[in-house]
Design a protein around this motif. Sequence first.
Motif, PDB file in Angstrom:
ATOM      1  N   ALA A 127      11.632  -8.782  21.021  1.00  0.00           N
ATOM      2  CA  ALA A 127      11.107  -8.691  19.911  1.00  0.00           C
ATOM      3  C   ALA A 127      10.264  -8.221  18.837  1.00  0.00           C
ATOM      4  N   GLU A 128       9.650  -7.896  17.382  1.00  0.00           N
ATOM      5  CA  GLU A 128       9.460  -6.647  16.061  1.00  0.00           C
ATOM      6  C   GLU A 128       7.793  -7.618  16.613  1.00  0.00           C
ATOM      7  N   GLY A 129       6.640  -6.973  16.813  1.00  0.00           N
ATOM      8  CA  GLY A 129       5.206  -7.646  16.794  1.00  0.00           C
ATOM      9  C   GLY A 129       4.868  -6.291  15.397  1.00  0.00           C
ATOM     10  N   MET A 130       3.431  -7.166  15.022  1.00  0.00           N
ATOM     11  CA  MET A 130       2.615  -6.686  14.302  1.00  0.00           C
ATOM     12  C   MET A 130       1.630  -6.785  13.931  1.00  0.00           C
ATOM     13  N   ARG A 131       0.245  -6.028  13.876  1.00  0.00           N
ATOM     14  CA  ARG A 131      -1.019  -6.817  13.876  1.00  0.00           C
ATOM     15  C   ARG A 131      -1.709  -6.264  12.981  1.00  0.00           C
ATOM     16  N   VAL A 132      -2.321  -6.968  12.154  1.00  0.00           N
ATOM     17  CA  VAL A 132      -2.619  -7.336  10.902  1.00  0.00           C
ATOM     18  C   VAL A 132      -4.651  -7.468  11.012  1.00  0.00           C
ATOM     19  N   ASN A 133      -5.294  -6.528   9.730  1.00  0.00           N
ATOM     20  CA  ASN A 133      -7.258  -6.799  10.246  1.00  0.00           C
ATOM     21  C   ASN A 133      -6.864  -7.096   8.858  1.00  0.00           C
ATOM     22  N   SER A 134      -6.175  -7.137   7.460  1.00  0.00           N
ATOM     23  CA  SER A 134      -6.773  -7.332   6.015  1.00  0.00           C
ATOM     24  C   SER A 134      -5.439  -8.193   5.703  1.00  0.00           C
ATOM     25  N   GLN A 135      -5.744  -9.018   4.345  1.00  0.00           N
ATOM     26  CA  GLN A 135      -5.116  -9.843   3.677  1.00  0.00           C
ATOM     27  C   GLN A 135      -3.370  -8.541   2.894  1.00  0.00           C
ATOM     28  N   GLN A 136      -4.344  -7.221   2.470  1.00  0.00           N
ATOM     29  CA  GLN A 136      -2.956  -6.824   2.175  1.00  0.00           C
ATOM     30  C   GLN A 136      -2.304  -6.046   3.694  1.00  0.00           C
ATOM     31  N   GLU A 137      -3.350  -5.888   4.811  1.00  0.00           N
ATOM     32  CA  GLU A 137      -1.872  -5.405   5.624  1.00  0.00           C
ATOM     33  C   GLU A 137      -0.976  -6.958   5.600  1.00  0.00           C
ATOM     34  N   LEU A 138      -1.628  -8.358   5.156  1.00  0.00           N
ATOM     35  CA  LEU A 138      -0.619  -9.287   6.607  1.00  0.00           C
ATOM     36  C   LEU A 138       0.604  -9.797   5.145  1.00  0.00           C
ATOM     37  N   SER A 139       0.141  -9.508   3.953  1.00  0.00           N
ATOM     38  CA  SER A 139       1.053  -8.942   2.913  1.00  0.00           C
ATOM     39  C   SER A 139       2.493  -8.275   2.751  1.00  0.00           C
ATOM     40  N   GLU A 140       1.798  -6.943   3.513  1.00  0.00           N
ATOM     41  CA  GLU A 140       3.013  -6.022   3.550  1.00  0.00           C
ATOM     42  C   GLU A 140       3.093  -6.189   5.059  1.00  0.00           C
ATOM     43  N   ALA A 141       2.452  -6.658   6.063  1.00  0.00           N
ATOM     44  CA  ALA A 141       3.920  -7.227   7.286  1.00  0.00           C
ATOM     45  C   ALA A 141       4.485  -8.618   6.769  1.00  0.00           C
ATOM     46  N   LEU A 142       3.971  -9.284   5.984  1.00  0.00           N
ATOM     47  CA  LEU A 142       5.765 -10.210   5.761  1.00  0.00           C
ATOM     48  C   LEU A 142       6.786  -9.795   5.078  1.00  0.00           C
ATOM     49  N   ARG A 143       6.098  -8.748   3.668  1.00  0.00           N
ATOM     50  CA  ARG A 143       7.667  -7.609   3.621  1.00  0.00           C
ATOM     51  C   ARG A 143       8.521  -7.026   4.532  1.00  0.00           C
ATOM     52  N   ALA A 144       7.383  -6.700   5.114  1.00  0.00           N
ATOM     53  CA  ALA A 144       8.316  -5.887   6.318  1.00  0.00           C
ATOM     54  C   ALA A 144       9.227  -6.622   6.997  1.00  0.00           C
ATOM     55  N   ALA A 145       8.509  -8.236   7.318  1.00  0.00           N
ATOM     56  CA  ALA A 145       9.311  -9.272   8.682  1.00  0.00           C
ATOM     57  C   ALA A 145      10.295  -9.894   7.698  1.00  0.00           C
ATOM     58  N   ASP A 146      10.683  -9.752   6.815  1.00  0.00           N
ATOM     59  CA  ASP A 146      11.183 -10.059   5.363  1.00  0.00           C
ATOM     60  C   ASP A 146      12.616  -9.599   5.646  1.00  0.00           C
ATOM     61  N   LYS A 147      12.910  -8.171   5.940  1.00  0.00           N
ATOM     62  CA  LYS A 147      13.356  -7.626   6.339  1.00  0.00           C
ATOM     63  C   LYS A 147      14.536  -6.854   7.796  1.00  0.00           C
ATOM     64  N   ILE A 148      13.784  -7.443   8.546  1.00  0.00           N
ATOM     65  CA  ILE A 148      14.083  -7.583   9.682  1.00  0.00           C
ATOM     66  C   ILE A 148      14.612  -8.654  10.186  1.00  0.00           C
ATOM     67  N   GLN A 149      15.769  -8.164  10.364  1.00  0.00           N
ATOM     68  CA  GLN A 149      16.782  -8.858  11.702  1.00  0.00           C
ATOM     69  C   GLN A 149      16.309  -9.822  12.452  1.00  0.00           C
ATOM     70  N   GLY A 150      16.148 -11.089  13.541  1.00  0.00           N
ATOM     71  CA  GLY A 150      15.499 -11.361  14.336  1.00  0.00           C
ATOM     72  C   GLY A 150      13.855 -11.871  14.059  1.00  0.00           C
ATOM     73  N   PRO A 151      13.498 -12.102  15.437  1.00  0.00           N
ATOM     74  CA  PRO A 151      12.196 -13.140  15.903  1.00  0.00           C
ATOM     75  C   PRO A 151      11.043 -11.741  15.015  1.00  0.00           C
ATOM     76  N   VAL A 152       9.801 -11.829  14.486  1.00  0.00           N
ATOM     77  CA  VAL A 152       8.887 -11.201  14.303  1.00  0.00           C
ATOM     78  C   VAL A 152       7.677 -11.986  13.982  1.00  0.00           C
ATOM     79  N   ILE A 153       6.495 -11.269  15.489  1.00  0.00           N
ATOM     80  CA  ILE A 153       5.141 -11.770  15.898  1.00  0.00           C
ATOM     81  C   ILE A 153       4.424 -11.364  14.454  1.00  0.00           C
ATOM     82  N   ILE A 154       3.727 -11.866  14.113  1.00  0.00           N
ATOM     83  CA  ILE A 154       2.002 -11.216  13.049  1.00  0.00           C
ATOM     84  C   ILE A 154       1.223 -11.310  14.473  1.00  0.00           C
TER      85      ILE A 154
END
Length: 559
Positions: A510-537
């Motif tokens: 699966a894809e894995g991401m780590r975020v440390n700010s609200q902006q990074e979280l918003s960006e990670a959600l948008r990136a995860a939205d384009k990925i096929q399959g499960p993503v862990i944030i």
Amino acid sequence: MKIEKNGSNTLIQTMINQGIEYIFGIPGAKIDQLFNDLKNYPDANKPKLIVARHEQNAAFMASGIGRLTGKPGVVLVTSVPGVSNLATGLITATSEGDPVIALGGQVPRNDISRLTHQSIPSRELLSEATKSSYEVEMADNISEVFISAYITATSPKAGASFISIPQDVLAAPVEKEAIKRFDLPDENAEATTASLNKVIEKIKNAKFPVILAGMRSSEQRVTDALHHLLSRFSIPVVETFQAAGILSHQYEHHYFGRVGLFRNQMGDTVLKQSDLVITIGYDPVEYEARNWNASGQREIINIDTVDPEITNEYQPSLIIKTDLANTINKLARLLPQGLKIKETSNQIIQKLRYQFDYEEPDFKFKNPDLLNPLQIIEALQEFADDSNIVTVDVGSHYIWMARYFRSYQPRQLLFSNGMQTLGVALPWAISAAILNPDKKIISVSGDGGFLFSAQELETAVRLQSNIIHLIWEDNAYDMVKFQEEIKYNQSSGVEFGPVDYVKYAQAFGAEGMRVNSQQELSEALRAADKIQGPVIIVIPVDYSANTQLKTSLIENTTN
């Protein structure tokens, strides 16, 4: 291909006849013939087998199907310990009204009463975790037993049924045909005009009537009927956690919060202002009446499909047991034109509405380098739309989500509030993704609850489930921790070591991401939205304000 007419194939045909689409399970020697026959069965309409990584999680996946569709999910496991691992999943489904049929392997019939390998009283073991527990004694009865389990699982209050299947029953010849499709009778009953006129009189005489909508109001046709009622009469609505999302955007101004934990929420304040509470599909397992009617003096009208549980704090003056949707629609039609809540009460409602919509909670978060729960929810609320199903595990994050995350479609924000069972979020999300392959499913857990079912990440990868799973990370069982701190001024037994969840996700494919700010979280959600399959944030979270969740965030009264 000729189909051998045995217990196993008859059961498969019965499931096909009943429209069972999915089976979640783990094989074993006592049940492997059913797995083998299912693989070879020539009917294209046979249920799709989804192999899970733990029986408890398979039961959660089946209950996710049950909650989202209203039709039983099916779980298939071998004998002990396969059967015993079902207990938590089945008792959660039964408590929270999710229809499930569990099939468990058993030793051959002549070994059941012996102290032999893997021989335990499976039927008796799971009888307390289910609505009904059967054991098939003759192969010719296997179809009848399944239909009985189906009826029991789906009848109000819905829940789990268990069937113990001895190994030799699967191979035994069958003479009878599989029972054809059995449709439960349409629920078309409605309350009498006389009883509904009594409801209307009580509403007219009430100073401050309120609707408390419970788990059985979340069926779509009941939700539609409630909208019809609200179009005729403006009345505050409080949701339980399992009724989340029953009010659409159009009727959001009727929404006055959710109740399900602690007596200090906006919903509690509204209920305690009320002199008449109309409960619709309410189940006390969601939020006991002693939390909102401690004096037992508040008048209650109970409208439901099942008989109420009477307690000192829950003594309805009027009980209407009938089909919810038809009855609420009829009530809406009978309401006199122009019926309104009294002006003095309307002023109270408007004040509460202002507090609810515009007064920011004064939480004291201590670590500005970490995201706090409100920042996470704000980012998630901005990302999600009405198409996203959101499954929520149990933990501190679940309290924050239940209070502050808005949902506008029924059964799209899922909580375990009857049993508050850890580990449900990811298995539920897998079920939601199976049913909605073209939608992004959002799953939320703490780092404690995640590892209760994290092995199912392999299942999600195998199925290419479109899941975005958020882990709120703090290295503790924090929902227990902060309550211990309130009670004892210290915590104990709640901390555990760190895990690199990004590497964990990657190890499963699966894809894995780590975020440390609200902006990074918003960006990670948008990136995860384009990925096929499960993503862990992974989101390191500041839970320092959690003790305020247990204190009076809003005005609280004693009754």
